[in-house]
Design an enzyme around this catalytic site. Structure first.
Site, PDB file in Angstrom:
ATOM      1  NE  ARG A  59      36.554  34.299  38.366  1.00 37.69           N
ATOM      2  CZ  ARG A  59      35.754  34.073  39.402  1.00 37.69           C
ATOM      3  NH1 ARG A  59      35.995  34.677  40.560  1.00 37.69           N
ATOM      4  NH2 ARG A  59      34.723  33.281  39.290  1.00 37.69           N
ATOM      5  CG  HIS A  63      33.443  37.239  35.962  1.00 40.02           C
ATOM      6  ND1 HIS A  63      32.875  36.608  37.028  1.00 40.02           N
ATOM      7  CD2 HIS A  63      34.168  36.287  35.319  1.00 40.02           C
ATOM      8  CE1 HIS A  63      33.229  35.323  37.045  1.00 40.02           C
ATOM      9  NE2 HIS A  63      34.039  35.117  36.020  1.00 40.02           N
ATOM     10  N   GLY A  69      28.785  43.084  27.295  1.00 40.26           N
ATOM     11  CA  GLY A  69      29.951  43.821  26.823  1.00 40.26           C
ATOM     12  C   GLY A  69      30.740  44.495  27.940  1.00 40.26           C
ATOM     13  CG  ASP A  71      28.445  47.249  30.341  1.00 39.25           C
ATOM     14  OD1 ASP A  71      29.061  46.507  31.156  1.00 39.25           O
ATOM     15  OD2 ASP A  71      27.234  47.125  30.093  1.00 39.25           O
ATOM     16  CG  ASN A  88      30.145  38.121  39.228  1.00 43.67           C
ATOM     17  OD1 ASN A  88      31.073  37.545  38.655  1.00 43.67           O
ATOM     18  ND2 ASN A  88      29.243  38.835  38.583  1.00 43.67           N
ATOM     19  CG  HIS A 187      41.660  29.495  34.868  1.00 43.42           C
ATOM     20  ND1 HIS A 187      40.628  28.612  34.656  1.00 43.42           N
ATOM     21  CD2 HIS A 187      41.067  30.703  35.085  1.00 43.42           C
ATOM     22  CE1 HIS A 187      39.464  29.251  34.745  1.00 43.42           C
ATOM     23  NE2 HIS A 187      39.704  30.513  34.991  1.00 43.42           N
ATOM     24  CG  ASP A 245      54.123  30.238  33.285  1.00 42.20           C
ATOM     25  OD1 ASP A 245      52.940  29.853  33.457  1.00 42.20           O
ATOM     26  OD2 ASP A 245      55.038  29.955  34.079  1.00 42.20           O
TER      27      ASP A 245
HETATM   28  C1  HEM Z   1      36.371  29.261  30.081  1.00 43.81           C
HETATM   29  C2  HEM Z   1      35.473  29.462  31.017  1.00 43.81           C
HETATM   30  C3  HEM Z   1      35.833  29.847  32.424  1.00 43.81           C
HETATM   31  C4  HEM Z   1      35.344  29.288  33.556  1.00 43.81           C
HETATM   32  C5  HEM Z   1      34.309  28.182  33.639  1.00 43.81           C
HETATM   33  C6  HEM Z   1      35.988  29.931  34.664  1.00 43.81           C
HETATM   34  C7  HEM Z   1      35.730  29.658  36.003  1.00 43.81           C
HETATM   35  C8  HEM Z   1      36.481  30.117  37.050  1.00 43.81           C
HETATM   36  C9  HEM Z   1      36.295  29.727  38.426  1.00 43.81           C
HETATM   37  C10 HEM Z   1      35.214  28.786  38.931  1.00 43.81           C
HETATM   38  C11 HEM Z   1      37.251  30.343  39.154  1.00 43.81           C
HETATM   39  C12 HEM Z   1      37.458  30.217  40.664  1.00 43.81           C
HETATM   40  C13 HEM Z   1      36.456  31.103  41.363  1.00 43.81           C
HETATM   41  C14 HEM Z   1      36.362  30.823  42.842  1.00 43.81           C
HETATM   42  O1  HEM Z   1      36.424  29.657  43.229  1.00 43.81           O
HETATM   43  O2  HEM Z   1      36.212  31.806  43.613  1.00 43.81           O
HETATM   44  C15 HEM Z   1      38.032  31.142  38.255  1.00 43.81           C
HETATM   45  C16 HEM Z   1      39.103  31.927  38.628  1.00 43.81           C
HETATM   46  C17 HEM Z   1      39.793  32.738  37.757  1.00 43.81           C
HETATM   47  N1  HEM Z   1      39.479  32.983  36.440  1.00 43.81           N
HETATM   48 FE1  HEM Z   1      38.212  31.900  35.316  1.00 43.81          FE
HETATM   49  N2  HEM Z   1      36.858  30.867  34.195  1.00 43.81           N
HETATM   50  C18 HEM Z   1      36.795  30.862  32.828  1.00 43.81           C
HETATM   51  C19 HEM Z   1      37.478  31.707  31.980  1.00 43.81           C
HETATM   52  C20 HEM Z   1      38.307  32.719  32.385  1.00 43.81           C
HETATM   53  C21 HEM Z   1      38.805  33.763  31.532  1.00 43.81           C
HETATM   54  C22 HEM Z   1      38.431  33.942  30.058  1.00 43.81           C
HETATM   55  C23 HEM Z   1      39.604  34.545  32.300  1.00 43.81           C
HETATM   56  C24 HEM Z   1      40.361  35.792  31.911  1.00 43.81           C
HETATM   57  C25 HEM Z   1      40.794  36.059  30.690  1.00 43.81           C
HETATM   58  C26 HEM Z   1      39.625  33.974  33.621  1.00 43.81           C
HETATM   59  C27 HEM Z   1      40.395  34.405  34.672  1.00 43.81           C
HETATM   60  C28 HEM Z   1      40.389  33.866  35.945  1.00 43.81           C
HETATM   61  C29 HEM Z   1      41.365  34.187  36.962  1.00 43.81           C
HETATM   62  C30 HEM Z   1      42.584  35.071  36.774  1.00 43.81           C
HETATM   63  C31 HEM Z   1      40.974  33.500  38.105  1.00 43.81           C
HETATM   64  C32 HEM Z   1      41.634  33.572  39.499  1.00 43.81           C
HETATM   65  C33 HEM Z   1      40.984  34.743  40.238  1.00 43.81           C
HETATM   66  C34 HEM Z   1      41.498  35.006  41.635  1.00 43.81           C
HETATM   67  O3  HEM Z   1      42.508  34.457  42.069  1.00 43.81           O
HETATM   68  O4  HEM Z   1      40.831  35.825  42.318  1.00 43.81           O
HETATM   69  N3  HEM Z   1      38.797  32.883  33.641  1.00 43.81           N
HETATM   70  N4  HEM Z   1      37.529  30.995  36.986  1.00 43.81           N
END
Ligand code: HEM
Ligand SMILES: *[C@@H]1O[C@H](CO)[C@@H](O)[C@H](O)[C@H]1NC(C)=O
Ligand SMILES: *[C@@H]1O[C@H](CO)[C@@H](O)[C@H](O)[C@H]1NC(C)=O
Ligand SMILES: *[C@@H]1O[C@H](CO)[C@@H](O)[C@H](O)[C@H]1NC(C)=O
Ligand SMILES: *[C@@H]1O[C@H](CO)[C@@H](O)[C@H](O)[C@H]1NC(C)=O
Ligand SMILES: *[C@@H]1O[C@H](CO)[C@@H](O)[C@H](O)[C@H]1NC(C)=O
Ligand SMILES: *[C@@H]1O[C@H](CO)[C@@H](O)[C@H](O)[C@H]1NC(C)=O
Ligand SMILES: *[C@@H]1O[C@H](CO)[C@@H](O)[C@H](O)[C@H]1NC(C)=O
Ligand SMILES: *[C@@H]1O[C@H](CO)[C@@H](O)[C@H](O)[C@H]1NC(C)=O
Ligand SMILES: *[C@@H]1O[C@H](CO)[C@@H](O)[C@H](O)[C@H]1NC(C)=O
Length: 319
Positions: A59, A63, A69, A71, A88, A187, A245
């Site tokens: 993640r 971000h 970009g 960076d 963040n 996710h 997966d």
């Molecule tokens: C499509 C739009 C996306 C939205 C709206 C989004 C939003 C979120 C949110 C709200 C969380 C939970 C944060 C929290 O409650 O602390 C999350 C977790 C996460 N996101 Fe996304 N995300 C998106 C795309 C992505 C992308 C593109 C990636 C990586 C390629 C990604 C990887 C992750 C991962 C791995 C987690 C879990 C992080 C952890 O356990 O610390 N997400 N995301």
């Protein structure tokens, strides 16, 4: 430009930290040949001690890359910087891990490897370590001299975005609908705070939305309707929460996507997105191929290259 001249003049010499336009998988071949081994060994230890940390690092890559970009701007410590932007703060984690791995890299290749490239490599190694695909990472990015909290707030999509808003957000970064749906498949690992999806349980509601009723009850148990439950953590993938997966897409079809921005891919009304969800849910090979394409495309987001930027020695601050 300076690098090009150097290239013409010293064709036979190593070009270690010179950027020649496009990113390259051999960028560190002479200046840090052991880079992938260093990061691989460190990531194996991370996964062994806390698998979720690898999700957090994947993640962190998103971000970083989605704000001006890839960076390493997100790594700059400072309350007025990106780390304290809404998407963040109290949410993104893994900064210490990146700094510790950077120290291991510096010990073998002092001053050669940017924090931006390090982060892209860590994300790839983490995807692979959790059971996902492997691919060759492109290098040659440099580290920013600043970070922008407002850019992080505007560019990072909130979990309340519907499928059309998500498509538009990714498109503004040169990423396709396919990239967006495939990358959301990240996710399949990691956790969310209750605060990121509680409105789906108790309102204010958004439409269209739907959730498996059994799952709704289960989430209400994990996230009671009081603010003190905001920081409780819930798995993003119900079936295999620490395995990379295609089960995230199976979740979406079962109505067990956690975030509104997850479930909207399957029920938000865009038939192209919906058919990709069905494809990925039934064909992991296809998901992995498209995910890798998405990661490479996201990794190419407006890279900062020599002579711009710098190679930070300490990822938390400019040299
Ligand atoms: C499509 C739009 C996306 C939205 C709206 C989004 C939003 C979120 C949110 C709200 C969380 C939970 C944060 C929290 O409650 O602390 C999350 C977790 C996460 N996101 Fe996304 N995300 C998106 C795309 C992505 C992308 C593109 C990636 C990586 C390629 C990604 C990887 C992750 C991962 C791995 C987690 C879990 C992080 C952890 O356990 O610390 N997400 N995301
Ligand atoms: C490469 O890095 C690994 C991990 O830090 C280390 O064990 C190994 O000795 C290094 N190899 C070389 C050739 O320096
Ligand atoms: C950050 O640095 C870049 C390039 O050096 C510059 O274009 C940009 O305006 C700076 N942004 C801020 C917020 O200072
Ligand atoms: C998606 O969200 C946008 C912006 O919030 C809104 O204008 C639009 O009506 C929504 N689309 C659907 C299909 O709900
Ligand atoms: C949840 O709590 C809010 C604020 O305390 C309250 O207004 C709302 O009615 C509650 N919703 C449910 C479904 O209990
Ligand atoms: C979850 O259940 C509540 C009733 O307890 C309902 O109001 C809400 O609409 C459900 N959420 C979804 C997304 O179906
Ligand atoms: C669908 O979700 C329900 C409720 O969480 C769960 O019991 C069931 O095992 C899930 N089925 C599939 C195929 O994922
Ligand atoms: C889905 O989104 C794509 C890209 O924005 C768009 O071209 C297409 O018309 C949308 N499809 C539907 C059914 O809304
Ligand atoms: C799954 O996707 C791969 C890659 O696109 C393709 O070669 C294969 O035929 C697909 N499998 C099925 C069962 O459709
Ligand atoms: C790196 O920089 C941060 C922020 O200035 C500082 O707190 C930290 O101690 C530095 N780390 C090292 C190893 O010097």
């Amino acid at each position: 430009m300076a690098c090009k001249l150097l290239f013409l003049a010293f064709l036979a010499l190593s070009l270690g930290d010179c950027a020649l336009g496009a990113l390259s998988s051999s960028f560190y071949a002479t200046s840090c040949p052991n880079l992938t081994n260093i990061v691989h060994a460190a990531v194996q230890q991370v996964v062994a001690s806390e698998p979720r940390m690898c999700a957090s690092l994947i993640r962190l890559f998103f971000h970083d890359c989605h704000v001006n970009g890839c960076d390493a701007s997100i790594l700059l410590a400072g309350a007025s910087l990106e780390q304290n932007a809404f998407p963040n703060i109290n949410s993104v984690r893994g900064y210490d891990v990146v700094n510790n791995i950077k120290a291991l890299i510096e010990a073998q290749c002092p001053g050669k490897v940017s924090c931006a490239d390090e982060l892209v490599l860590i994300a790839q190694q983490c995807v692979t370590a959790l059971g996902g695909p492997s691919w060759s990472v492109l290098f040659g990015r440099r580290d920013s001299l600043n970070a922008s909290q407002s850019a992080a707030n505007t560019n990072l999509p909130p979990p309340t975005f519907n499928v059309s808003a998500l498509i538009a957000n990714f498109k503004a970064h040169g990423l396709s609908l396919q990239d967006m749906v495939a990358l959301s498949g990240a996710h399949t690992v990691g956790k969310s705070h209750c605060s990121s999806f509680k409105p789906r349980l108790y309102g204010p509601f958004q439409a269209p939305d739907a959730m498996n009723p059994t799952f709704n009850t289960s989430l209400q148990g994990q996230c009671p309707n009081v603010s003190s439950s905001d920081n409780n953590l819930v798995d993003l993938d119900q079936l295999t929460p620490v395995v990379f997966d295609n089960k995230y897409f199976v979740d979406l079809l079962n109505g067990t996507g956690v975030l509104f921005s997850d479930e909207t891919l399957a029920i938000g009304g865009n038939s192209t997105a919906e058919s990709l969800v069905w494809t990925y849910a039934s064909n992991q090979t296809r998901f992995f191929l498209d995910f890798v394409t998405g990661m490479i495309n996201m990794g190419n987001e407006s890279p900062l290259q020599a002579p711009n930027g710098q190679i930070r020695l300490n990822c938390s601050r400019v040299n």
